[in-house]
Design a protein around this motif. Structure first.
Motif, PDB file in Angstrom:
ATOM      1  N   ALA A 256      55.936  30.371  25.816  1.00 54.58           N
ATOM      2  CA  ALA A 256      55.665  28.960  26.079  1.00 54.58           C
ATOM      3  C   ALA A 256      54.218  28.742  26.511  1.00 54.58           C
ATOM      4  O   ALA A 256      53.566  29.639  27.048  1.00 54.58           O
ATOM      5  N   ASP A 257      53.754  27.524  26.257  1.00 50.96           N
ATOM      6  CA  ASP A 257      52.400  27.161  26.690  1.00 50.96           C
ATOM      7  C   ASP A 257      52.327  27.277  28.209  1.00 50.96           C
ATOM      8  O   ASP A 257      53.258  26.888  28.918  1.00 50.96           O
ATOM      9  N   SER A 258      51.228  27.806  28.709  1.00 49.29           N
ATOM     10  CA  SER A 258      51.138  28.042  30.146  1.00 49.29           C
ATOM     11  C   SER A 258      49.792  27.600  30.702  1.00 49.29           C
ATOM     12  O   SER A 258      48.838  27.361  29.959  1.00 49.29           O
ATOM     13  N   LEU A 259      49.737  27.482  32.013  1.00 51.26           N
ATOM     14  CA  LEU A 259      48.530  27.012  32.699  1.00 51.26           C
ATOM     15  C   LEU A 259      47.674  28.216  33.081  1.00 51.26           C
ATOM     16  O   LEU A 259      47.607  28.624  34.245  1.00 51.26           O
ATOM     17  N   ASN A 260      47.026  28.782  32.078  1.00 55.88           N
ATOM     18  CA  ASN A 260      46.247  30.000  32.260  1.00 55.88           C
ATOM     19  C   ASN A 260      45.012  29.732  33.122  1.00 55.88           C
ATOM     20  O   ASN A 260      44.444  28.638  33.102  1.00 55.88           O
ATOM     21  N   LYS A 425      52.896  29.238  38.111  1.00 52.82           N
ATOM     22  CA  LYS A 425      54.300  29.642  37.940  1.00 52.82           C
ATOM     23  C   LYS A 425      54.520  30.570  36.751  1.00 52.82           C
ATOM     24  O   LYS A 425      55.589  30.592  36.128  1.00 52.82           O
ATOM     25  N   GLY A 426      53.501  31.356  36.416  1.00 56.88           N
ATOM     26  CA  GLY A 426      53.626  32.334  35.347  1.00 56.88           C
ATOM     27  C   GLY A 426      52.815  31.931  34.136  1.00 56.88           C
ATOM     28  O   GLY A 426      52.961  30.821  33.629  1.00 56.88           O
ATOM     29  N   MET A 450      52.401  37.866  37.834  1.00 52.54           N
ATOM     30  CA  MET A 450      52.598  36.513  37.315  1.00 52.54           C
ATOM     31  C   MET A 450      51.829  36.240  36.028  1.00 52.54           C
ATOM     32  O   MET A 450      51.742  35.092  35.592  1.00 52.54           O
ATOM     33  N   HIS A 451      51.294  37.286  35.412  1.00 51.95           N
ATOM     34  CA  HIS A 451      50.513  37.089  34.191  1.00 51.95           C
ATOM     35  C   HIS A 451      50.881  38.157  33.159  1.00 51.95           C
ATOM     36  O   HIS A 451      50.981  39.339  33.479  1.00 51.95           O
ATOM     37  N   GLY A 452      51.044  37.730  31.914  1.00 50.53           N
ATOM     38  CA  GLY A 452      51.383  38.675  30.858  1.00 50.53           C
ATOM     39  C   GLY A 452      50.225  39.546  30.432  1.00 50.53           C
ATOM     40  O   GLY A 452      50.413  40.646  29.920  1.00 50.53           O
ATOM     41  N   ARG A 453      49.018  39.056  30.591  1.00 46.67           N
ATOM     42  CA  ARG A 453      47.811  39.810  30.219  1.00 46.67           C
ATOM     43  C   ARG A 453      46.692  39.418  31.151  1.00 46.67           C
ATOM     44  O   ARG A 453      46.602  38.253  31.565  1.00 46.67           O
ATOM     45  N   ILE A 454      45.831  40.361  31.524  1.00 45.28           N
ATOM     46  CA  ILE A 454      44.657  40.075  32.349  1.00 45.28           C
ATOM     47  C   ILE A 454      43.428  40.681  31.685  1.00 45.28           C
ATOM     48  O   ILE A 454      43.388  41.877  31.398  1.00 45.28           O
ATOM     49  N   LEU A 455      42.437  39.836  31.440  1.00 45.86           N
ATOM     50  CA  LEU A 455      41.156  40.284  30.900  1.00 45.86           C
ATOM     51  C   LEU A 455      40.167  40.436  32.044  1.00 45.86           C
ATOM     52  O   LEU A 455      39.980  39.511  32.832  1.00 45.86           O
ATOM     53  N   VAL A 456      39.555  41.606  32.139  1.00 45.88           N
ATOM     54  CA  VAL A 456      38.462  41.826  33.080  1.00 45.88           C
ATOM     55  C   VAL A 456      37.177  41.843  32.261  1.00 45.88           C
ATOM     56  O   VAL A 456      36.969  42.731  31.437  1.00 45.88           O
ATOM     57  N   GLY A 478      52.821  37.646  25.974  1.00 44.81           N
ATOM     58  CA  GLY A 478      53.923  36.936  26.605  1.00 44.81           C
ATOM     59  C   GLY A 478      53.616  36.829  28.082  1.00 44.81           C
ATOM     60  O   GLY A 478      52.525  37.199  28.536  1.00 44.81           O
ATOM     61  N   GLY A 479      54.532  36.344  28.833  1.00 44.78           N
ATOM     62  CA  GLY A 479      54.294  36.222  30.264  1.00 44.78           C
ATOM     63  C   GLY A 479      55.541  35.759  30.980  1.00 44.78           C
ATOM     64  O   GLY A 479      56.479  35.234  30.371  1.00 44.78           O
ATOM     65  N   PRO A 480      55.571  35.912  32.314  1.00 46.50           N
ATOM     66  CA  PRO A 480      56.753  35.558  33.103  1.00 46.50           C
ATOM     67  C   PRO A 480      56.832  34.059  33.386  1.00 46.50           C
ATOM     68  O   PRO A 480      55.892  33.305  33.132  1.00 46.50           O
ATOM     69  N   GLY A 481      57.971  33.648  33.921  1.00 44.41           N
ATOM     70  CA  GLY A 481      58.108  32.285  34.424  1.00 44.41           C
ATOM     71  C   GLY A 481      57.855  31.217  33.395  1.00 44.41           C
ATOM     72  O   GLY A 481      58.434  31.204  32.311  1.00 44.41           O
ATOM     73  N   ARG A 482      56.934  30.296  33.725  1.00 42.70           N
ATOM     74  CA  ARG A 482      56.626  29.167  32.850  1.00 42.70           C
ATOM     75  C   ARG A 482      56.215  29.625  31.453  1.00 42.70           C
ATOM     76  O   ARG A 482      56.452  28.920  30.464  1.00 42.70           O
TER      77      ARG A 482
END
Length: 684
Positions: A256-260, A425-426, A450-456, A478-482
């Motif tokens: 789902a679309d998320s508030l990244n 919320k994910g 709370m995040h499916g992927r993290i870019l450093v 993908g990612g959790p929650g929302r």
């Protein structure tokens, strides 16, 4: 005007009437219409399973991988066909490149996975488990293709990538697909599917297409089917809770679309490369695809003392973005996908305005390039909000504007930055831009749940980084929650979603026959002719050479130390062994492996082309001078290999188990060696 059709039951079909009218989102011109009314979804599912699935399940992973590679090469050779129609969706050249060539890249990436799978239609998972004292009863796991269909319900923003990134995985697994793209941009998906079907590279029934609304597409699913959904969380939850999906325990993967969020590290102050990288990355994520990406940056989280600097720098960069017709080289941002989408984004912007201030952009007063007509196209201005109190003004953590809209907000310390990011919320993705690896580590470890992927991101990787918004086929998306709680892609992990894992139990000989991998305790027939004299086709799993033996001496140990340079005390100094596990000078493990090669290799020229690797080498028991070792050399597994050209030698990969044992019969070292073995039939 074109009627865009469905591909069902082996034929191109127009639905009854008109469900959706398609418009060029730049010019407003009507370009076609589509409908899926009247399609027999039950028959489509049965056709997929009985025709496409039947053919795919009988192909090995190697064959499926080569099929994907062939399809990718074909589509790449005709990629120009898709760019013109892609522009009608509002996409710039860069936007289209992500959708078209990024999608084809998923086919290539999944095709390459064939090298990690066995030369079988199913996968052998993990290692055998010993279940009995004498070793006559063991357990293992296999994973077989599900005997259903993958139904992909995709979003409007990536009509090609959204389809290809999903079908690449289910086809690799051996499962057919029914694709239902968003009805608003399905005309571009239809063009791609026409080319795929016309190529005849996929088995008939492996791919079907629904271009209209698709009402009823999920009415006949069973527990063997897999549903994937990309879109709004509200719609996804509604579909996921349909009674027949719940009743039949149908796997439902939601993205789902998320508030990244993107975080600026405290070290990345103005004047540093990281500050500039951050501004560029955020601007790109706001404007690429006009912000219509499920991975776009919606929340910009920066140190409170850098709010003004970021606002000024980001606004300056956004002001240079030219909006308009992507056909014009000066244009850097096209239109939203539909006029309906414009209205939806406006509504959400107005909701956010109740709590926060617009510091760049305007809903009504903005310019488009002279080559476009703003009154006809679905154009939208980039909007930058500022929210100075993100813990109390919280609408920004709940409302997503699926367009070029983002909000700037402050944090006091890294712990607070993590908390703000989690208020979404994910999410599918978060990023942190910093040159300080301590900051990066603290953020990743504390925010990852709370995040499916993290870019450093920093100066060291920025040049080659694929960016905040780009999920990659070999990593999970993908990612959790929302964000939906699902996973897509991910290399082998993604393929596993379409396979059923089953535990198998039995005698090692039976498990060997099923897995086509040698299991300890199975029969080890010794061939009349040495295995190195046999071609790939003639080798059978379990064939074993029992070698001559060799008695280890102190001279062996000394000579190996001289050749290798390994003078570790346990090998060379008998006076230093007090308090160790060793009773006397011990032979080098790598001497044992080297000597084993001397025992099992047949030196004459033959079908074995080369040994090119060692896997899972372990030394399990000390070997002292006077011990006598031998080798049980067993065909462990065979993997077919394709010819790279007509001139290439036809060959396969054979894995041999090297079991080194001593005079008591106990294993002292074990390894797997990889060999290339020539085939008899050089035409394959």
């Amino acid at each position: 005007m074109t009627t865009y059709q469905n591909y069902a039951l082996g034929n191109w079909q127009s639905g009854d009437g008109t469900e959706i009218e398609h418009f060029n989102t730049i010019t407003g011109e009507k370009i076609g219409e589509t409908s899926s009314k009247g399609l027999d979804f039950k028959a489509m599912r049965e056709y997929a399973v009985e025709k496409g699935g039947y053919a795919l399940r009988r192909m090995t992973f190697q064959e499926r991988g080569m099929m994907l590679k062939k399809l990718a090469l074909h589509l790449m050779s005709i990629k120009k066909k898709f760019y013109t129609l892609s522009a009608a969706t509002g996409a710039t050249r860069v936007d289209s490149w992500i959708d078209i060539e990024g999608g084809i890249g998923n086919l290539f990436a999944n095709a390459s996975l064939r090298r990690q799978f066995p030369d079988l239609p199913y996968y052998v998972d993990g290692q055998a488990a010993a279940l009995s004292k004498e070793g006559t009863f063991i357990g293992h796991h296999i994973m077989v293709p599900k005997e259903g269909v993958a139904i992909h319900i995709n979003a409007f923003n990536f009509p090609i990538w959204g389809m290809l990134e999903k079908i690449a995985v289910n086809l690799m697994a051996g499962v057919p697909a029914i694709v239902k793209p968003s009805e608003y941009t399905s005309y571009l998906t239809e063009l791609m599917v026409r080319e795929i079907i016309a190529s005849k590279i996929l088995p008939e029934g492996a791919l079907q297409l629904v271009t209209g609304l698709g009402h009823g597409i999920l009415d006949h699913v069973t527990n063997q089917d897999i549903i994937t959904f990309t879109g709004s969380a509200k719609t996804g939850k509604m579909l996921k809770s349909l009674p027949n999906i719940v009743e039949n325990s149908v796997p439902f993967n939601m993205e789902a679309d998320s508030l990244n969020a993107s975080i600026l590290g405290k070290d990345a102050v103005p004047g540093t490369p990281e500050f500039d990288i951050f501004i560029k990355e955020v601007q790109k994520e706001i404007t690429v695809k006009a912000g219509q990406k499920c991975t776009s940056i919606r929340r910009i989280i920066v140190p409170e003392d850098l709010m003004e600097d970021v606002q000024i720098a980001l606004s300056k960069r956004l002001s240079k973005i030219v909006i308009g017709d992507p056909a014009n080289e000066a244009v850097r941002m096209g239109a939203l996908a539909t006029h309906l989408q414009v209205e939806r984004v406006k509504e959400n912007v107005k909701l956010l305005q109740a709590e926060q201030e617009i510091v760049f952009g305007d809903l009504e007063n903005f310019e488009v390039h002279e080559s476009a007509d703003r009154s006809k196209g679905a154009f939208f201005s980039p909007i930058l909000f500022r929210n100075d109190d993100p813990f109390n003004k919280t609408a920004v953590h709940d409302i997503e504007c699926f367009g070029p809209v983002s909000t700037l907000m402050p944090y006091k310390d890294l712990e607070e930055a993590v908390q703000i990011a989690k208020l979404g919320k994910g999410s599918l993705v978060s990023s942190i831009i910093t040159a300080d690896d301590k900051i990066a580590t603290d953020y990743v470890v504390n925010a990852a749940s709370m995040h499916g992927r993290i870019l450093v991101l920093n100066e060291r990787c920025a040049k080659e980084s694929t960016g905040h918004g780009s999920p990659m086929p070999l990593l999970t998306h993908g990612g959790p929650g929302r964000a939906g709680g699902g996973e897509e892609m991910g290399g082998m992990r993604g393929v596993m979603h379409y396979l059923q894992r089953t535990a198998i139990q039995g005698h090692p000989q039976t498990i060997t026959a099923i897995t086509q991998q040698f299991q300890v305790g199975a029969d080890q027939p010794e061939p009349i002719e040495h295995v190195f004299r046999k071609h790939f086709e003639d080798l059978k799993v379990g064939m074993t050479v029992f070698t001559h033996k060799h008695t280890v001496t102190e001279t062996d140990i000394t000579n190996f130390a001289n050749v290798s340079g390994d003078n570790f005390y346990a090998h060379m100094d008998a006076t230093s062994l007090d308090g160790t596990i060793f009773e006397q000078r011990v032979a080098h493990g790598y001497f044992l492996l080297s000597k084993a090669a001397g025992l099992f290799v047949d030196p004459k020229k033959g079908p074995v082309l080369l040994n090119y690797g060692v896997e899972e080498a372990r030394f399990t028991k000390p070997v002292y001078p006077g011990a006598t070792i031998g080798v049980r050399f067993t065909v462990k597994e065979k993997i077919d290999q394709e010819k790279k050209s007509e001139e290439d030698i036809a060959k396969g990969i054979v894995k041999f188990l090297v079991d080194i044992y001593d005079e008591t019969g106990e294993t002292v070292g074990i390894a797997t060696i990889l060999t290339m073995v020539k085939k008899i039939d050089q035409s394959k």
